[in-house]
Design a protein around this motif. Structure first.
Motif, PDB file in Angstrom:
ATOM      1  N   SER A 165      -1.365   8.758   2.396  1.00  0.00           N
ATOM      2  CA  SER A 165      -0.815   7.518   2.960  1.00  0.00           C
ATOM      3  C   SER A 165      -0.911   7.471   4.477  1.00  0.00           C
ATOM      4  N   VAL A 182      -6.253  -0.584  -5.413  1.00  0.00           N
ATOM      5  CA  VAL A 182      -4.910  -1.134  -5.234  1.00  0.00           C
ATOM      6  C   VAL A 182      -4.964  -2.649  -4.978  1.00  0.00           C
ATOM      7  N   GLU A 189       3.257   4.230  -0.944  1.00  0.00           N
ATOM      8  CA  GLU A 189       3.521   4.996  -2.169  1.00  0.00           C
ATOM      9  C   GLU A 189       2.495   4.806  -3.274  1.00  0.00           C
ATOM     10  N   LYS A 190       1.260   4.500  -2.883  1.00  0.00           N
ATOM     11  CA  LYS A 190       0.214   4.404  -3.895  1.00  0.00           C
ATOM     12  C   LYS A 190      -0.793   5.551  -3.741  1.00  0.00           C
ATOM     13  N   TYR A 191      -0.805   6.195  -2.593  1.00  0.00           N
ATOM     14  CA  TYR A 191      -1.880   7.137  -2.310  1.00  0.00           C
ATOM     15  C   TYR A 191      -1.424   8.575  -2.109  1.00  0.00           C
ATOM     16  N   ASP A 221      -2.348   9.114  -6.803  1.00  0.00           N
ATOM     17  CA  ASP A 221      -1.144   9.045  -7.636  1.00  0.00           C
ATOM     18  C   ASP A 221      -1.281   8.157  -8.867  1.00  0.00           C
ATOM     19  N   TYR A 222      -2.157   7.148  -8.777  1.00  0.00           N
ATOM     20  CA  TYR A 222      -2.051   6.082  -9.774  1.00  0.00           C
ATOM     21  C   TYR A 222      -2.711   6.352 -11.122  1.00  0.00           C
ATOM     22  N   TYR A 233      -5.890   3.853 -14.974  1.00  0.00           N
ATOM     23  CA  TYR A 233      -4.611   3.650 -14.276  1.00  0.00           C
ATOM     24  C   TYR A 233      -3.886   2.500 -14.958  1.00  0.00           C
ATOM     25  N   LEU A 291       0.806  -1.219   0.000  1.00  0.00           N
ATOM     26  CA  LEU A 291       0.000   0.000   0.000  1.00  0.00           C
ATOM     27  C   LEU A 291       0.841   1.273   0.000  1.00  0.00           C
ATOM     28  N   ARG A 315      -3.195  -5.508  -7.297  1.00  0.00           N
ATOM     29  CA  ARG A 315      -2.318  -6.506  -6.679  1.00  0.00           C
ATOM     30  C   ARG A 315      -2.812  -7.910  -7.029  1.00  0.00           C
ATOM     31  N   MET A 362       3.275  -2.196 -11.157  1.00  0.00           N
ATOM     32  CA  MET A 362       4.028  -1.938  -9.929  1.00  0.00           C
ATOM     33  C   MET A 362       4.047  -3.159  -9.010  1.00  0.00           C
ATOM     34  N   LEU A 378      -0.516   0.740 -12.611  1.00  0.00           N
ATOM     35  CA  LEU A 378      -0.587   0.255 -11.230  1.00  0.00           C
ATOM     36  C   LEU A 378      -0.316  -1.245 -11.136  1.00  0.00           C
TER      37      LEU A 378
END
Lengths: 435, 435
Positions: free
Chosen positions: B42, B64, B36-38, B260-261, B293, B34, B68, B299, B296
């Motif tokens: 965060s 996210v 560095e995704k928001y 961010d994504y 996105y 989780l 994943r 990542m 994502l």
């Protein structure tokens, strides 16, 4: 997921049939609310990191949060169901159907009522759900905490050991009496003759006649608590007979249920194995359980006001496993989507027409899909329908456009009929309502 | 809860109409997944206490975890919906419809497809849901991350400040341009003329003609990224016109979306206030949002394999608040249970008959209740039906027993008819199907 949804729908349908309203509580509770409610299992509670604010834990079941809710909101009477996730710090052993996160389906009746009527309804609900899901034959074991405590007392178990001995009894569905007895004597320091007395009781199970027999039991009949429990069980069986489910219920003196909060009747449903399953050691444990907990709400109330409760929990994760296993065995395939119509074209440059057409279907409430490609091949489109089990295909092309028609194809029979463009939605709805 | 259920049913119904299957992922994710995704948000992630095992966090959204899931299972193509809880460490300010735990309803399309077709479907879904829920007039703002980045570049924002400036733009629905400009210059150190150039753009919104205008814009047309974004937006509007929803969509250069994504198209639906609402400062922010996105999933993939995605999230909590508020305003009352029939008696000692009768109703699938009392008063029973909105009452007494009949009473009209005992279930089912 589709199987899960169908099972949950059936369970919730039953809860609603019994007049319950839905209630939802947050996933986390104050840590202190959960402590000392779960006995030996407290170590399995997930705590949140202290990032400032209150100390929180993830809920371990739905019963304690329900009791906390009743106390906090001073609710004296409520019939509710709750379908939600709970979390336990276990290593996942999928074979047994136990995960770290799993879904629970609970039904509870809170309030002061005449004895055993709500308790009987809980057992009726368990029967309806287990019969409805067609999981095979099952039996619901019933006992009463007071009968258990009375039994321990008259057998000569010191009160300080009630709890530990109760936990051992709870293992009788997994290990033999011989092993349980050994643990009682060797590890818990019980006198062998005390253990043997317990053994005489916990190997008993039966119907109303066993209750009568226990009423006459020279030792048990001397214990007030045990008599109270037996009295309630007798009344319970009267109601179960009226509900037409008495033959599904077995009074079983070995049923203990580990959780601390039960105070009266307790029950647990187990599937009866076919000989073939027994050979494969296909064991899924209990598929539903519950009982009466009359003091839990009082533990959350500042003044200790009690609200008697009785409830049940359906072990849907285990049921999911069983149904999935069975579907695998029989090679059943289940659709993962509900799409009714696919919009296809055999020609290039028909995206615009397809988009206009599918919007018309969506707006009419028809479940429809198309491929997200400018120029897909017809065969690719038809294969998609076969793979996904979509029953109908609407085909649009140049010729059809000119004639103001559209082709409707049945994927199963491969039959195609031409339909006037303006009648398309009506024709599809007619076909869908017929199937 | 009943209102929530109806709204969720409607939303899920729409997702299914568009061919999505249901997917469920666990409530917690590995903490590292989780991070560095928001972006700035965060700090709002709930972490679990380190009790041994992996470091876990509660999911912050459903996007996210979906990405994943796709990466972990190497899924290249999927259309799924997910209804589930997410958690954020905020102080609950219920007025704005923001809680620490709330429900999200997401629909996403993953896979490599021809451009803008899935994106257009996402906007169609948002329109169908918002129209279907009858929340009043709404508009969906659309922009593209590449247009935003291009705009920053041609206005002279240093690349290191893109992120901070983007977050400020995102505040334009809450504070005025004047205040945003002040923050840009005073706090973020932007040259005033750069801020003014941004101001010229972000105050623009419109339809396809604005896209055309931006294509001609002397500065923006020099930027490759911006042109790519504008090209996609133009194509998007073509499809939206075919779907019949173009007039609901507004190209709005002030739409930034904090997360961010996002990599391409972004969108956000807002309800249009009536003048009366504006006066009461009845502001609920956006009720649905989403975007593209494309990076994502990569990542989370060890080899960085990308799966392009586009999706949307329905802000059901805010919608719940709005509908509840409206029901309060209009004094609407909603039933919390679905019970169809109540089993009553005017006489004492009729519990056994009531229990037998209600079991018959339950077994026939009829939603039925009785009072858990041996000898309730008839008036109490009838009041219960009125309070709970139960439409039918079955009344059984000594006289009826003798005659082999039963009385069926309509709670609303207070009319009673006598029915042969054996016809009861059929008669109730007939009445229920007519109503």
């Amino acid at each position: 997921m589709v199987v899960r949804e169908k099972i949950l729908d059936m369970v919730v349908g039953c809860f609603k049939r019994h007049g319950a309203k839905r209630l939802d509580t947050p996933a986390f509770e104050l840590k202190e609310m959960l402590t000392e409610k779960y006995g030996e299992d407290s170590g399995l509670i997930y705590d949140l990191k202290d990032q400032g604010g209150e100390l929180l834990s993830l809920r371990y079941d739905l019963t304690v949060p329900f009791a906390r809710y009743l106390a906090m909101n001073k609710v004296k009477k409520m019939k509710r169901y709750h379908v939600g996730k709970v979390w336990r710090r276990e290593s996942p052993t999928i074979v047994q159907g136990r995960y770290r996160e799993f879904c629970q389906c609970d039904f509870d009746i809170a309030g002061q009522f005449d004895p055993m009527i709500p308790d009987a309804e809980c057992l009726k609900i368990m029967c309806e759900i287990l019969s409805g899901l067609q999981l095979g034959d099952f039996i619901i074991k019933v006992n009463d905490r007071r009968v258990l405590d009375g039994m321990f007392a008259v057998c000569g178990v010191p009160e300080s050991k009630f709890h530990a001995i109760c936990s051992l009894i709870d293992k009788l569905d997994k290990i033999s009496w011989k092993d349980v007895r050994h643990e009682m004597v060797a590890k818990k320091g019980l006198a062998p003759e005390v253990a043997d007395r317990i053994g005489d009781y916990v190997q008993c199970h039966g119907g109303v006649s066993l209750i009568e027999q226990m009423f006459q039991d020279p030792r048990l009949s001397q214990n007030k608590q045990a008599l109270d429990g037996l009295g309630d069980l007798k009344l319970l069986f009267e109601y179960l007979t009226l509900f037409g489910i008495a033959e599904k219920i077995s009074f079983d003196l070995s049923l203990a249920r580990g959780l601390d909060y039960y105070t009266g009747v307790i029950y647990e449903a187990v599937l009866l194995q076919t000989p073939a399953q027994a050979q494969e050691s296909f064991n899924v444990g209990s598929v539903a359980a519950g009982g009466r907990y009359d003091k839990l709400v009082g533990m959350f109330d500042p003044k200790g006001h009690k609200v008697p409760c009785v409830g049940l929990s359906i072990g849907v994760e285990r049921i999911f496993s069983i149904v999935e296993q069975r579907m695998k065995t029989f090679g059943q395939k289940i659709r993962t989507t509900e799409t009714q119509v696919f919009v296809a074209t055999p020609q290039k440059n028909f995206l615009h027409e397809r988009l206009k057409l599918i919007a018309e279907l969506w707006d009419a409430g028809i479940k429809a899909e198309l491929l997200y490609k400018n120029n897909p091949k017809l065969l690719t489109q038809l294969h998609y329908c076969e793979d996904m089990g979509i029953p109908l295909v609407v085909i649009i092309g140049e010729q059809e456009m000119k004639e103001g028609i559209i082709k409707l194809r049945s994927v199963a029979s491969r039959e195609e009929v031409a339909i006037k463009r303006e009648n398309l939605v009506a024709e599809i709805q007619k076909r869908l309502s017929e199937s």
